[in-house]
Design an enzyme around this catalytic site. Structure first.
Site, PDB file in Angstrom:
ATOM      1  N   ASN A 183     -33.311  10.067 -41.755  1.00 43.52           N
ATOM      2  CA  ASN A 183     -33.150   8.855 -42.571  1.00 43.52           C
ATOM      3  C   ASN A 183     -33.015   9.318 -44.018  1.00 43.52           C
ATOM      4  O   ASN A 183     -34.004   9.662 -44.652  1.00 43.52           O
ATOM      5  CB  ASN A 183     -34.373   7.949 -42.395  1.00 43.52           C
ATOM      6  CG  ASN A 183     -34.334   6.737 -43.307  1.00 43.52           C
ATOM      7  OD1 ASN A 183     -33.331   6.479 -43.974  1.00 43.52           O
ATOM      8  ND2 ASN A 183     -35.424   5.997 -43.348  1.00 43.52           N
ATOM      9  N   TRP A 184     -31.779   9.304 -44.497  1.00 39.80           N
ATOM     10  CA  TRP A 184     -31.541   9.831 -45.851  1.00 39.80           C
ATOM     11  C   TRP A 184     -32.013   8.857 -46.935  1.00 39.80           C
ATOM     12  O   TRP A 184     -32.030   9.196 -48.112  1.00 39.80           O
ATOM     13  CB  TRP A 184     -30.060  10.111 -46.059  1.00 39.80           C
ATOM     14  CG  TRP A 184     -29.468  11.153 -45.151  1.00 39.80           C
ATOM     15  CD1 TRP A 184     -30.107  11.867 -44.164  1.00 39.80           C
ATOM     16  CD2 TRP A 184     -28.110  11.601 -45.148  1.00 39.80           C
ATOM     17  NE1 TRP A 184     -29.223  12.720 -43.567  1.00 39.80           N
ATOM     18  CE2 TRP A 184     -28.000  12.593 -44.134  1.00 39.80           C
ATOM     19  CE3 TRP A 184     -26.971  11.267 -45.898  1.00 39.80           C
ATOM     20  CZ2 TRP A 184     -26.787  13.235 -43.873  1.00 39.80           C
ATOM     21  CZ3 TRP A 184     -25.779  11.902 -45.623  1.00 39.80           C
ATOM     22  CH2 TRP A 184     -25.682  12.883 -44.624  1.00 39.80           C
ATOM     23  N   HIS A 221     -37.597  -0.707 -41.038  1.00 43.40           N
ATOM     24  CA  HIS A 221     -38.309   0.375 -41.745  1.00 43.40           C
ATOM     25  C   HIS A 221     -39.339  -0.232 -42.696  1.00 43.40           C
ATOM     26  O   HIS A 221     -39.104  -1.294 -43.274  1.00 43.40           O
ATOM     27  CB  HIS A 221     -37.311   1.236 -42.526  1.00 43.40           C
ATOM     28  CG  HIS A 221     -37.924   2.497 -43.033  1.00 43.40           C
ATOM     29  ND1 HIS A 221     -38.667   2.526 -44.190  1.00 43.40           N
ATOM     30  CD2 HIS A 221     -37.940   3.748 -42.530  1.00 43.40           C
ATOM     31  CE1 HIS A 221     -39.108   3.763 -44.372  1.00 43.40           C
ATOM     32  NE2 HIS A 221     -38.674   4.527 -43.383  1.00 43.40           N
ATOM     33  N   GLU A 265     -44.232   4.835 -37.724  1.00 39.93           N
ATOM     34  CA  GLU A 265     -44.326   5.454 -39.046  1.00 39.93           C
ATOM     35  C   GLU A 265     -45.518   4.857 -39.794  1.00 39.93           C
ATOM     36  O   GLU A 265     -45.404   3.767 -40.380  1.00 39.93           O
ATOM     37  CB  GLU A 265     -43.043   5.186 -39.844  1.00 39.93           C
ATOM     38  CG  GLU A 265     -41.789   5.720 -39.194  1.00 39.93           C
ATOM     39  CD  GLU A 265     -40.698   6.007 -40.228  1.00 39.93           C
ATOM     40  OE1 GLU A 265     -40.146   7.102 -40.166  1.00 39.93           O
ATOM     41  OE2 GLU A 265     -40.438   5.161 -41.100  1.00 39.93           O
ATOM     42  N   GLY A 300     -43.509   9.886 -47.109  1.00 38.53           N
ATOM     43  CA  GLY A 300     -43.199  10.444 -48.425  1.00 38.53           C
ATOM     44  C   GLY A 300     -44.423  10.879 -49.210  1.00 38.53           C
ATOM     45  O   GLY A 300     -44.337  11.137 -50.405  1.00 38.53           O
ATOM     46  N   SER A 309     -43.797  12.257 -43.238  1.00 36.17           N
ATOM     47  CA  SER A 309     -44.057  13.640 -43.678  1.00 36.17           C
ATOM     48  C   SER A 309     -43.948  14.653 -42.535  1.00 36.17           C
ATOM     49  O   SER A 309     -44.679  15.644 -42.516  1.00 36.17           O
ATOM     50  CB  SER A 309     -45.416  13.745 -44.370  1.00 36.17           C
ATOM     51  OG  SER A 309     -45.437  12.908 -45.527  1.00 36.17           O
ATOM     52  N   GLY A 325     -37.582  11.729 -43.161  1.00 34.44           N
ATOM     53  CA  GLY A 325     -37.081  11.354 -44.480  1.00 34.44           C
ATOM     54  C   GLY A 325     -36.775  12.603 -45.286  1.00 34.44           C
ATOM     55  O   GLY A 325     -35.716  13.215 -45.160  1.00 34.44           O
ATOM     56  N   GLY A 326     -37.718  13.004 -46.125  1.00 34.47           N
ATOM     57  CA  GLY A 326     -37.513  14.119 -47.063  1.00 34.47           C
ATOM     58  C   GLY A 326     -36.910  15.371 -46.437  1.00 34.47           C
ATOM     59  O   GLY A 326     -35.950  15.942 -46.978  1.00 34.47           O
TER      60      GLY A 326
HETATM   61  P1  13P Z   1     -40.768  11.213 -45.026  1.00 33.98           P
HETATM   62  O1  13P Z   1     -40.363  12.173 -43.917  1.00 33.98           O
HETATM   63  O2  13P Z   1     -40.108  11.533 -46.333  1.00 33.98           O
HETATM   64  O3  13P Z   1     -42.243  11.032 -45.100  1.00 33.98           O
HETATM   65  O4  13P Z   1     -40.162   9.780 -44.603  1.00 33.98           O
HETATM   66  C1  13P Z   1     -40.398   9.292 -43.341  1.00 33.98           C
HETATM   67  C2  13P Z   1     -39.566   8.087 -43.151  1.00 33.98           C
HETATM   68  O5  13P Z   1     -39.798   7.049 -43.748  1.00 33.98           O
HETATM   69  C3  13P Z   1     -38.430   8.175 -42.222  1.00 33.98           C
HETATM   70  O6  13P Z   1     -37.890   6.936 -41.955  1.00 33.98           O
END
Ligand code: 13P
Length: 256
Positions: free
Chosen positions: A11-12, A97, A169, A175, A215, A236-237
């Site tokens: 998920n960018w 999300h 999540e 994040g 994370s 995400g990251g």
């Molecule tokens: P992170 O991997 O940056 O914590 O984000 C997770 C996320 O929200 C994926 O949808």
């Protein structure tokens, strides 16, 4: 025992121009574009879908949107519909999300309409649920997740339920670098599988992939992915760089 194919989805969020996204996808394709042990999905912002689609053409890497409207088209300024995602070769769409829920006021009812619309248009929803820190501290994690799952999946047929991908999540882990412990994650994943059993029967629940998000990184992924009800990750990251994303795909492929 049913073997569920693992999913690693990137998920960018609101990152990457179309050109930068194409570079990232080309690097991912070069590294894991031919493997078929893990379903690999990239979800760029809408503006990056077309260039990503071109960059992944001919590979096994799949494309997803990050959101969509429940109507196919119409007077909904700033929105896009499922057929538009399909026209750009998207096969998946992230729905519900926590950032959509908290910053854009998306409710369970709205998300449910989107889930049903995605399924009607042959898109696989990556349907997100998860509790906030305050909800976890109040001991209401399972109750919150139960409501989100039951309301979000209302009206989904048993036939189509296996095409839904659920992403757990925990909001406090997104994040923040604070990953859920494997025990915390497995508890909720097992609970979600139990709910799916009640909603759709055991054989259906055994087919649904439940991803962990929050994370997830190459360092913590192997342990999380080894849990019995964790079928992949929504990243995400670590999805913004080919190297870490590819390492996550490799980690998922290595789980026996
Ligand atoms: P992170 O991997 O940056 O914590 O984000 C997770 C996320 O929200 C994926 O949808």
């Amino acid at each position: 025992m049913i073997l569920r194919k693992k999913v690693i989805a990137g998920n960018w969020k609101m990152n990457k121009t179309p050109a930068d996204g194409a570079v990232l996808v080309r690097d991912i394709v070069a590294a894991v574009g031919k493997q078929s042990d893990v379903d690999v999905v990239v979800c760029p912002p809408f503006t990056g879908l077309e260039s990503a689609a071109k960059a992944l053409d001919g590979s096994n890497v799949k494309l997803g949107g990050q959101n969509m409207h429940f109507e196919a088209n119409g007077a909904f300024t700033g929105e896009i519909g499922a057929p538009m995602l399909r026209a750009l070769f998207a096969t998946h769409v992230i729905l519900g999300h926590s950032e959509r829920r908290s910053y854009f006021g998306e409710t369970d009812e709205l998300i449910n309409k989107k889930v049903l619309a995605a399924l009607k248009n042959q898109l696989r929803p990556i349907f997100c649920v998860g509790e906030t820190l305050a909800e976890r501290e109040a001991g209401s994690t399972l109750k919150v997740v139960q409501t989100q799952v039951e309301r979000g999946l209302e009206g989904v047929s048993k036939d189509l339920a296996p095409t839904v991908i659920v992403a757990y999540e925990p909001v406090w882990a997104i994040g923040t670098g604070k990953v859920a412990t494997t025990a915390q994650a497995q508890e909720v994943h097992g609970f979600i599988r139990g709910l799916l059993t009640k909603l759709f029967t055991e054989p259906v629940a055994q087919k649904v992939r439940i991803l962990y998000g929050g994370s997830m990184k190459p360092a913590n992924a192997p342990e999380l992915l080894a849990q019995k009800d964790i079928d992949g990750g929504l990243i995400g990251g670590a999805s913004l760089e080919a190297r870490s994303f590819v390492e996550l795909v490799t980690a998922a492929a290595a789980v026996k």
